[in-house]
Scaffold this motif. Structure first.
Motif: not given
Length: 106
Positions: A4-6, A8-9, A15, A18-19, A21-22, A38, A42
Motif C-alpha cells: 500500500q505504501y509503495r 501510494a508512492l 508523499y 508514505a516514505h 511510514n514505509l 525512505h 522524508t
C-alpha cells in the motif's frame, strides 16, 4: 502494508508521510538500507518532520555514527521540544557516548 505504501508512492512520489511510514515498516522487517533511504527522502521532502529526524538518528546510532545521531535528535527536539523519546534518547547518548567529545553528563 508495504504494498500500500509503495502504491501510494507510485501515485505520488513526493508523499513524505508514505516514505516515513514505509521506512518504519522496512526497518521493522530488517531492511535497514531501504528504510534509511525512505526516511532520508522524508527529510528531503519535509524537513519539519520530527519523527523522521528521530528515526534517521536512531538508525545512525545503531550504525555507530553518534555525532550525526546527536544532530538528528537535536533537530527533532527543535521541532518538538517536549517529545519524550527524543529527549530521553539524546540525554542517554550524551551521557554514555563512547566519544568523550560528545559526552555531556549535564
Amino acid at each position: 502494508m508495504i504494498d500500500q505504501y509503495r502504491e501510494a508512492l507510485r501515485i505520488n512520489p513526493d508523499y513524505a508521510l508514505a516514505h516515513n511510514n514505509l521506512g518504519n515498516v522496512l526497518l521493522a522487517r530488517g531492511n535497514s538500507g531501504a528504510a534509511l533511504q525512505h526516511l532520508r527522502e522524508t527529510l528531503r521532502l519535509d524537513p519539519s518532520n520530527a519523527e523522521a529526524h528521530y528515526n534517521v538518528g536512531s538508525m545512525l546510532r545503531a550504525g555507530g555514527d553518534f555525532a550525526a545521531t546527536v544532530v538528528r535528535f537535536r533537530q527533532a527536539l527543535q521541532l518538538k521540544p517536549d517529545w519524550l523519546p527524543a529527549v530521553a534518547s539524546l540525554a542517554w547518548l550524551l551521557a554514555t557516548a563512547p566519544d568523550a567529545a560528545l559526552r555531556d553528563a549535564d
